[in-house]
Design an enzyme around this catalytic site. Structure first.
Site, short mmCIF file in Angstrom:
data_model
loop_
_atom_site.label_atom_id
_atom_site.label_comp_id
_atom_site.label_asym_id
_atom_site.label_seq_id
_atom_site.Cartn_x
_atom_site.Cartn_y
_atom_site.Cartn_z
N LYS A 216 32.81 72.78 108.69
CA LYS A 216 32.49 74.08 108.06
C LYS A 216 30.98 74.27 107.94
O LYS A 216 30.46 75.34 108.23
CB LYS A 216 33.12 74.17 106.65
CG LYS A 216 34.64 74.10 106.64
CD LYS A 216 35.20 74.39 105.25
CE LYS A 216 34.87 73.31 104.22
NZ LYS A 216 35.58 72.04 104.42
N ARG B 119 38.22 77.87 96.95
CA ARG B 119 38.98 76.67 97.27
C ARG B 119 40.27 76.60 96.46
O ARG B 119 40.96 75.59 96.52
CB ARG B 119 38.12 75.47 96.91
CG ARG B 119 37.88 74.47 98.01
CD ARG B 119 36.89 73.51 97.44
NE ARG B 119 36.77 72.29 98.13
CZ ARG B 119 35.77 72.00 98.97
NH1 ARG B 119 34.88 72.91 99.26
NH2 ARG B 119 35.68 70.81 99.48
N ARG C 41 28.19 59.27 101.63
CA ARG C 41 28.54 60.03 100.43
C ARG C 41 29.59 59.27 99.63
O ARG C 41 30.49 58.69 100.21
CB ARG C 41 29.10 61.40 100.86
CG ARG C 41 28.17 62.55 100.58
CD ARG C 41 28.64 63.81 101.27
NE ARG C 41 29.91 64.30 100.76
CZ ARG C 41 30.43 65.47 101.11
NH1 ARG C 41 29.80 66.26 101.96
NH2 ARG C 41 31.58 65.88 100.62
P1 ADP Z 1 34.31 68.74 101.91
O1 ADP Z 1 34.64 70.16 102.25
O2 ADP Z 1 33.93 67.95 103.11
O3 ADP Z 1 35.33 68.07 101.04
P2 ADP Z 1 32.21 69.61 100.10
O4 ADP Z 1 30.82 69.17 100.16
O5 ADP Z 1 32.53 71.04 100.39
O6 ADP Z 1 32.98 68.64 101.08
O7 ADP Z 1 32.82 69.29 98.66
C1 ADP Z 1 32.66 68.04 98.04
C2 ADP Z 1 33.27 68.08 96.65
O8 ADP Z 1 32.59 69.07 95.85
C3 ADP Z 1 34.73 68.51 96.58
O9 ADP Z 1 35.60 67.42 96.80
C4 ADP Z 1 34.82 69.05 95.15
O10 ADP Z 1 34.89 68.01 94.20
C5 ADP Z 1 33.48 69.72 94.98
N1 ADP Z 1 33.54 71.17 95.34
C6 ADP Z 1 32.87 71.79 96.35
N2 ADP Z 1 33.16 73.10 96.39
C7 ADP Z 1 34.04 73.33 95.37
C8 ADP Z 1 34.74 74.45 94.89
N3 ADP Z 1 34.61 75.66 95.47
N4 ADP Z 1 35.56 74.29 93.83
C9 ADP Z 1 35.72 73.11 93.23
N5 ADP Z 1 35.11 71.99 93.64
C10 ADP Z 1 34.27 72.09 94.69
#
Ligand code: ADP
Length: 222
Positions: A13, A88, A160
């Site tokens: 993404k 999400r 990470r």
């Molecule tokens: P990925 O899509 O690879 O899981 P992200 O960097 O988008 O990685 O997200 C990492 C973490 O950040 C998620 O597992 C969650 O805990 C948190 N996170 C990110 N975006 C959201 C969101 N829109 N709502 C809730 N938690 C979020």
């Protein structure tokens, strides 16, 4: 141009968002990066978010909704934006609807990036990133020139915390439970465009342009 990108963790993404941002000259809003920055700065949001992120759970909706609402009010987002990692959950999708309604704007596209679990687990468990400049590597497919060091700034690469196997599995479950239902929600609005997450990096800009310009639901390999 207002775009939402949906897809499992590790589907690419962020990479696609960056390219779309460059093509259309609009900002990329990545909730994961915003939350990680808050964690690093140890802000109140960051301190709450960290425990959820480390377990692969979603950070509470209210907190993320507030963060995104404020970000979308900034001047650079007035002419369009790409949301990477948001919404999400159904409650986040509702919050976004409200924000858009208030400003009299609509989404143009919801890009759904598909990828199988096996590839996702391989990608994420072998992903390493530079804590200083954000460059991303893969131990087999895109290794750094010097072991464990960033090509661009020579900083030591890190994994990470949530790219550990059991947390990856939980993130996939959470995606299925909470985020996948949004595909239906946006499908009913006729906004979904589909593409695969394992397209060659060189072909990505052209593929993204084609997929976003297509009228009907389309697979990038059709
Ligand atoms: P990925 O899509 O690879 O899981 P992200 O960097 O988008 O990685 O997200 C990492 C973490 O950040 C998620 O597992 C969650 O805990 C948190 N996170 C990110 N975006 C959201 C969101 N829109 N709502 C809730 N938690 C979020």
């Amino acid at each position: 141009m207002r775009v939402v990108i949906l897809g499992p963790p590790g589907a690419g993404k962020g990479t696609c968002a960056k390219i779309i941002g460059e093509i259309y000259g609009i900002p990329v809003i990545t909730t994961g990066d915003m939350l990680r920055a808050s964690v690093a700065r140890m802000t109140p949001i960051g301190l709450t978010a960290k425990s959820y992120m480390d377990r692969g759970e979603l950070v509470p909706d209210d907190l993320v909704n507030e963060m995104v609402t404020a970000r979308l009010k900034e001047p650079d987002a007035k002419g369009g934006f790409i949301l990477d990692g948001y919404p999400r959950s159904p409650r986040q999708a509702e919050a976004l609807e409200k924000i858009l309604k208030t400003s009299g704007k609509k989404l143009n596209h919801v890009l759904h990036i598909e990828l199988e679990d096996e590839t996702i687990i391989d990608r994420l468990s072998k992903r390493r990133s530079c804590p200083k400049c954000g460059a991303i590597y893969h131990l087999d497919n895109k290794p750094p020139k010097a072991l464990g060091k960033c090509d661009a700034c020579n900083t030591g690469l890190v994994q990470r915390d949530d790219d550990k196997p059991d947390v990856i599995r939980r993130r996939l479950e959470v995606y299925r439970e909470k985020t996948q239902p949004l595909l239906d929600f946006y499908e009913k609005k006729g906004l979904i465009k589909v593409m695969r997450g394992d397209i060659n990096l060189m072909d990505l800009p052209a593929t993204l342009k084609r997929v976003l310009n297509s009228r009907v639901r389309t697979k990038s390999h059709d």
